[in-house]
Design a protein around this motif. Structure first.
Motif, PDB file in Angstrom:
ATOM      1  N   LEU A  70       0.717  -0.989   0.027  1.00 56.94           N
ATOM      2  CA  LEU A  70      -0.185   0.226   0.016  1.00 56.94           C
ATOM      3  C   LEU A  70       0.819   1.342   0.139  1.00 56.94           C
ATOM      4  N   SER A  71       1.812   1.283   0.954  1.00 57.11           N
ATOM      5  CA  SER A  71       3.036   2.250   0.858  1.00 57.11           C
ATOM      6  C   SER A  71       3.424   2.536  -0.740  1.00 57.11           C
ATOM      7  N   ASN A  72       3.900   1.750  -1.217  1.00 50.54           N
ATOM      8  CA  ASN A  72       4.431   1.712  -2.709  1.00 50.54           C
ATOM      9  C   ASN A  72       3.228   2.245  -3.606  1.00 50.54           C
ATOM     10  N   LEU A  73       2.225   1.998  -3.194  1.00 46.38           N
ATOM     11  CA  LEU A  73       1.038   2.145  -4.529  1.00 46.38           C
ATOM     12  C   LEU A  73       0.875   3.688  -4.295  1.00 46.38           C
ATOM     13  N   SER A  74       1.055   4.287  -2.711  1.00 46.46           N
ATOM     14  CA  SER A  74       0.694   5.774  -2.613  1.00 46.46           C
ATOM     15  C   SER A  74       1.807   6.625  -3.269  1.00 46.46           C
ATOM     16  N   LEU A  75       3.097   5.909  -3.321  1.00 43.50           N
ATOM     17  CA  LEU A  75       4.123   6.655  -3.866  1.00 43.50           C
ATOM     18  C   LEU A  75       3.923   6.685  -5.598  1.00 43.50           C
ATOM     19  N   ALA A  76       3.338   5.634  -5.938  1.00 44.32           N
ATOM     20  CA  ALA A  76       3.189   5.503  -7.118  1.00 44.32           C
ATOM     21  C   ALA A  76       1.969   6.750  -7.639  1.00 44.32           C
ATOM     22  N   ASP A  77       1.230   6.788  -6.754  1.00 42.14           N
ATOM     23  CA  ASP A  77      -0.038   7.609  -6.897  1.00 42.14           C
ATOM     24  C   ASP A  77       0.316   9.114  -7.080  1.00 42.14           C
ATOM     25  N   ILE A  78       1.340   9.602  -5.938  1.00 42.42           N
ATOM     26  CA  ILE A  78       1.947  10.804  -6.015  1.00 42.42           C
ATOM     27  C   ILE A  78       2.706  10.855  -7.246  1.00 42.42           C
ATOM     28  N   GLY A  79       3.570  10.190  -7.788  1.00 43.36           N
ATOM     29  CA  GLY A  79       4.148  10.293  -8.980  1.00 43.36           C
ATOM     30  C   GLY A  79       3.093  10.372 -10.306  1.00 43.36           C
ATOM     31  N   PHE A  80       2.189   9.633 -10.238  1.00 43.82           N
ATOM     32  CA  PHE A  80       1.245   9.893 -11.320  1.00 43.82           C
ATOM     33  C   PHE A  80       0.711  11.187 -11.311  1.00 43.82           C
ATOM     34  N   SER A  81       0.187  11.830 -10.160  1.00 38.92           N
ATOM     35  CA  SER A  81      -0.298  12.963 -10.298  1.00 38.92           C
ATOM     36  C   SER A  81       0.837  14.184 -10.601  1.00 38.92           C
ATOM     37  N   THR A  82       1.831  14.103  -9.883  1.00 32.14           N
ATOM     38  CA  THR A  82       2.905  14.923 -10.345  1.00 32.14           C
ATOM     39  C   THR A  82       3.173  15.040 -11.611  1.00 32.14           C
ATOM     40  N   THR A  83       3.099  13.971 -12.453  1.00 37.05           N
ATOM     41  CA  THR A  83       3.678  14.071 -13.891  1.00 37.05           C
ATOM     42  C   THR A  83       2.829  14.892 -14.671  1.00 37.05           C
ATOM     43  N   THR A  84       1.538  15.231 -14.375  1.00 33.80           N
ATOM     44  CA  THR A  84       0.628  15.956 -15.338  1.00 33.80           C
ATOM     45  C   THR A  84      -0.026  17.175 -14.627  1.00 33.80           C
ATOM     46  N   ILE A  85      -0.121  17.307 -13.328  1.00 35.53           N
ATOM     47  CA  ILE A  85      -0.898  18.296 -12.688  1.00 35.53           C
ATOM     48  C   ILE A  85      -0.028  19.672 -12.705  1.00 35.53           C
ATOM     49  N   PRO A  86       1.434  19.563 -12.181  1.00 39.01           N
ATOM     50  CA  PRO A  86       2.043  20.742 -11.958  1.00 39.01           C
ATOM     51  C   PRO A  86       2.207  21.625 -13.291  1.00 39.01           C
ATOM     52  N   LYS A  87       2.550  20.831 -14.278  1.00 38.66           N
ATOM     53  CA  LYS A  87       2.788  21.557 -15.653  1.00 38.66           C
ATOM     54  C   LYS A  87       1.590  22.331 -16.142  1.00 38.66           C
ATOM     55  N   MET A  88       0.318  21.494 -15.880  1.00 41.00           N
ATOM     56  CA  MET A  88      -0.894  22.323 -16.083  1.00 41.00           C
ATOM     57  C   MET A  88      -1.043  23.476 -15.222  1.00 41.00           C
ATOM     58  N   LEU A  89      -0.780  23.429 -13.883  1.00 39.44           N
ATOM     59  CA  LEU A  89      -0.920  24.559 -13.161  1.00 39.44           C
ATOM     60  C   LEU A  89      -0.050  25.892 -13.567  1.00 39.44           C
ATOM     61  N   VAL A  90       0.962  25.417 -13.947  1.00 39.86           N
ATOM     62  CA  VAL A  90       2.217  26.562 -14.238  1.00 39.86           C
ATOM     63  C   VAL A  90       1.570  27.185 -15.661  1.00 39.86           C
ATOM     64  N   ASN A  91       1.029  26.413 -16.503  1.00 42.46           N
ATOM     65  CA  ASN A  91       0.410  26.986 -17.773  1.00 42.46           C
ATOM     66  C   ASN A  91      -0.843  27.739 -17.744  1.00 42.46           C
ATOM     67  N   ILE A  92      -1.627  27.389 -16.458  1.00 43.05           N
ATOM     68  CA  ILE A  92      -2.828  28.135 -16.373  1.00 43.05           C
ATOM     69  C   ILE A  92      -2.221  29.640 -15.559  1.00 43.05           C
ATOM     70  N   GLN A  93      -1.290  29.570 -14.659  1.00 39.80           N
ATOM     71  CA  GLN A  93      -0.926  30.610 -13.786  1.00 39.80           C
ATOM     72  C   GLN A  93      -0.118  31.553 -14.952  1.00 39.80           C
ATOM     73  N   THR A  94       0.833  31.278 -15.679  1.00 34.54           N
ATOM     74  CA  THR A  94       1.626  31.993 -16.553  1.00 34.54           C
ATOM     75  C   THR A  94       0.985  32.297 -17.915  1.00 34.54           C
ATOM     76  N   HIS A  95      -0.316  31.962 -18.214  1.00 35.43           N
ATOM     77  CA  HIS A  95      -1.262  32.177 -19.290  1.00 35.43           C
ATOM     78  C   HIS A  95      -0.566  31.512 -20.424  1.00 35.43           C
ATOM     79  N   SER A  96       0.251  30.421 -20.576  1.00 34.71           N
ATOM     80  CA  SER A  96       0.849  29.820 -21.711  1.00 34.71           C
ATOM     81  C   SER A  96       0.483  28.396 -21.869  1.00 34.71           C
TER      82      SER A  96
END
Length: 318
Positions: A70-96
């Motif tokens: 379960l701990s390893n699954l949680s680590l994978a879930d963090i990596g899964f979300s970090t792959t896509t969401i931060p870049k999306m947030l940066v693009n929205i914030q910078t209007h790019s």
């Protein structure tokens, strides 16, 4: 469109330096709402899964194979979300809307790495439940620390192989003038649609890899639970039946959420040709599912609840 001979090392074959992620909506008025919503979901995902990892690692009662997986699954879930969401947030914030060619390839690679790792870890957890319920007396011997470590390592390196195959496949594509990706992250099927070279072999490879790394773990989960249900039904005590089913409830919920949302993405892309519907379905798969996993386990599992209470009490006292 410039065409270069295919070489073994991944490289930009077309001179394309960046792509444009069109996101979920072009409406400027919705951008602050989307930013706040996805930022909140990302923070909940990271904090929820980290809290689950801390609870498992800090409580000796949870140092068992089930919670190790379960701990390893949680680590994978963090990596899964970090792959896509931060870049999306940066693009929205910078209007790019731009993402570099290398950044796009990295997103494809990490998305398949963590997505495949999720799938394989869920299959490993199903095997763990099968041994615990069908062979309880031999469980400590079979699920020893060495085997648990090997199962996690095999899952990781198999996922790494899958991600690198997709990375090499996408890196050999030839792109022309259309570099708009109607999605909130770089996805291999979207890049295949943008390519101006022949992608028939790539499409076959994409479905073949999906069948191997998606269907085989699911088949393993179904086989495990078929044996589990058969074993539970032979138990005469109603109380023992309920206890056996309750130990599998959280895992079954996560399996249904993961594969249900994944199937929704597949169906939306094949049945509907609307990029918006495909993007919304992908949100459920890539964002919502990793966010809900720690809540499913913590709300349905008394051991996790007690461990979280002890962790919070120690934190408050310190």
């Amino acid at each position: 469109c410039f065409r270069c001979p295919i070489v073994m090392e991944p490289q930009n074959l077309t001179g394309v330096s960046e792509f444009f992620l069109m996101g979920l909506s072009d409406d400027p008025g919705l951008q602050p709402l989307l930013f706040g919503l996805f930022l909140s979901m990302y923070l909940v995902t990271v904090l929820g899964n980290l809290l689950l990892i801390l609870a498992v690692s800090s409580d000796p009662h949870l140092h068992t194979p089930m919670y190790f997986f379960l701990s390893n699954l949680s680590l994978a879930d963090i990596g899964f979300s970090t792959t896509t969401i931060p870049k999306m947030l940066v693009n929205i914030q910078t209007h790019s809307k731009s993402i570099t060619y290398d950044g796009c390839l990295a997103q494809v690679s990490f998305f398949f790495l963590f997505g495949c790792l999720d799938s394989l870890l869920l299959a490993v957890m199903a095997y763990d439940r099968f041994v615990a319920i069908c062979h309880p007396l031999h469980y400590p011997v079979i699920m020893n620390p060495c085997l648990c470590g090997v199962l996690v390592l095999v899952s990781f390196f198999s996922s790494l192989l899958d991600s690198q195959i997709h990375f090499l496949m996408v890196s050999q594509l030839t792109f022309c003038t259309n570099v708009e990706i109607h999605h909130f992250f770089c996805d291999a099927p979207q890049l295949l649609h943008l390519a101006c070279s022949d992608t028939s072999i790539n499409t076959i490879l994409l479905y073949f890899m999906g069948a191997i790394f998606g269907s085989i773990p699911l088949l393993g989960i179904l086989c495990s639970y078929t044996r589990i249900v058969s074993s539970i039904l032979r138990v005469p005590s109603t109380g023992r039946k309920y206890k056996a089913f309750s130990t599998c409830g959280s895992h079954l919920s996560v399996v249904c959420l993961f594969y249900g949302t994944g199937l929704g993405v597949y169906l939306s892309s094949t049945i509907s040709h609307s990029p918006t519907k495909t993007s919304v379905a992908s949100v459920m798969y890539a964002v919502v599912a990793p966010m809900l996993n720690p809540f499913i386990y913590s709300l349905r599992n008394r051991d996790i609840k007690k461990a979280l209470q002890r962790l919070l009490n120690r934190t408050a006292l310190s």
